[in-house]
Design an enzyme around this catalytic site. Structure first.
Site, short mmCIF file in Angstrom:
data_model
loop_
_atom_site.label_atom_id
_atom_site.label_comp_id
_atom_site.label_asym_id
_atom_site.label_seq_id
_atom_site.Cartn_x
_atom_site.Cartn_y
_atom_site.Cartn_z
N LYS A 108 2.97 55.75 46.88
CA LYS A 108 3.63 55.93 48.16
C LYS A 108 4.96 55.17 48.17
CE LYS A 108 0.79 58.52 50.57
NZ LYS A 108 1.20 59.78 51.23
N LYS A 215 -3.95 70.96 50.77
CA LYS A 215 -5.00 70.16 51.39
C LYS A 215 -5.87 71.11 52.20
CE LYS A 215 -2.26 65.94 51.40
NZ LYS A 215 -1.60 64.88 52.18
#
Length: 338
Positions: A108, A215
């Protein structure tokens, strides 16, 4: 959406609150609704800030997984990546130790309040941990403009990125960045530009990216995500939405059904949790997860049950989303019956 009465969903619904090891996406506790259908247990866990129209697609996916047979898997296990939150560089090794055997890490970056120098130090620490053969991808969640993203790619150049995920928010920005960094050989991937837009194929048609991140919950279910993968004609990465092992199992069945699976899946995020709803959580072993369903442990459901007010909040949300689906609204993308 596969038909399921609201009463059938609510009859087995349990609302849980699972603590995270490290703040992730700005939260320290992940809440979810788990319920059981004819095919097994499933999960509904849209993030709390999402409105009902967006969350309805998550419910469509959850109901489909519990009420409809899954597509026949083409593989029994899938490779997964480690996930490194926006931690200090000296904490990277502790995070990666929780992902045994993983050959790929997603890092991240672009955390609000952070700097590219801090991001570069974190990515470099991951490279040192994985060694020269490890694969590193970074995820900016669309928080850079084109110039910032280009600068970041140069800052990470020594770390040999596998790809950069959602560096900018818009399709036009992604296309411009892809044009600018093409000579560097760093592919661009889209996540939010697939799951949070009216047309999940627009980014592929625009030639703005090289890879799609899928997703399963936000895309309305396994079959919907498979159709997007087929029509896009691009390599895909199956990733999680920070679910419990019950929700992750839905992702493993999507990954298991894809004809081609070039990239390791982002489905190992249960390792970021302090607790789970099963005594045998879906965490990586030798870098892989099995393609399998998960049934929660009654004792763990009880131990991590959400407070009464949060249970009421979630069950009311289920009811509103079910009403939207019954009226033909399935979020911002494909519904299962299209």
């Amino acid at each position: 959406m596969t038909a399921a009465a609201l009463s059938d969903i609510l009859s087995s619904a349990r609302v849980v609150a699972l603590p995270l090891r490290t703040r992730f996406r700005g939260i320290t506790v992940r809440e979810a609704v788990l319920f059981e259908g004819p095919e097994g247990w499933t999960e509904f866990s849209p993030f709390v800030e999402y409105d009902d129209a967006e969350a309805a697609a998550w419910l469509a996916a959850a109901v489909d997984f519990a009420w409809a047979p899954t597509p026949a898997p083409l593989r029994t296990s899938v490779w997964v990546n480690a996930t490194v939150p926006a931690v200090e560089a000296d904490r990277v090794a502790d995070v990666l130790d929780r992902f045994p055997g993983c050959r790929t890490a997603k890092v991240k970056v672009a955390e609000p309040g952070g700097t590219i120098a801090e991001d570069a130090a974190r990515v470099a620490a991951v490279r040192r941990y994985l060694g020269p053969e490890g694969r590193i991808r970074v995820d900016a969640n669309g928080l850079w403009n084109v110039d910032e993203a280009e600068h970041a790619v140069h800052a990470f150049a020594d770390c040999d990125l596998e790809y950069i995920e959602q560096p900018c928010a818009s399709v036009a920005e992604l296309a411009e960045l892809r044009r600018r960094i093409k000579y560097m050989g760093v592919p661009v991937a889209a996540d939010e530009s697939v799951r949070k837009v009216a047309d999940p194929l627009a980014v592929a048609r625009a030639g703005a990216v090289d890879v799609l991140v899928l997703k399963v919950q936000p895309l309305g279910g396994i079959r919907s995500a498979l159709r997007i993968a087929t029509e896009a004609g691009l390599p895909v990465v199956v990733s999680s939405a920070l679910e419990s092992s019950v929700g992750i199992s839905m992702g493993t069945f999507l990954a298991g059904a894809l004809p081609e699976l070039e990239y390791d899946c982002g489905l190992a995020t249960v390792s970021l949790f302090e607790a789970d709803v099963t005594a045998e959580p879906l965490v990586p072993r030798d870098g892989m997860l099995p393609v399998s369903r998960v049934a929660p442990d009654p004792a763990l459901l009880a131990a991590h049950e959400a407070s009464a007010d949060r249970r009421e909040w979630w069950l009311e949300r289920v009811g509103r989303c079910h009403a939207l689906l019954s009226g033909g609204v399935a979020g911002t993308h494909y519904s299962d019956d299209r």
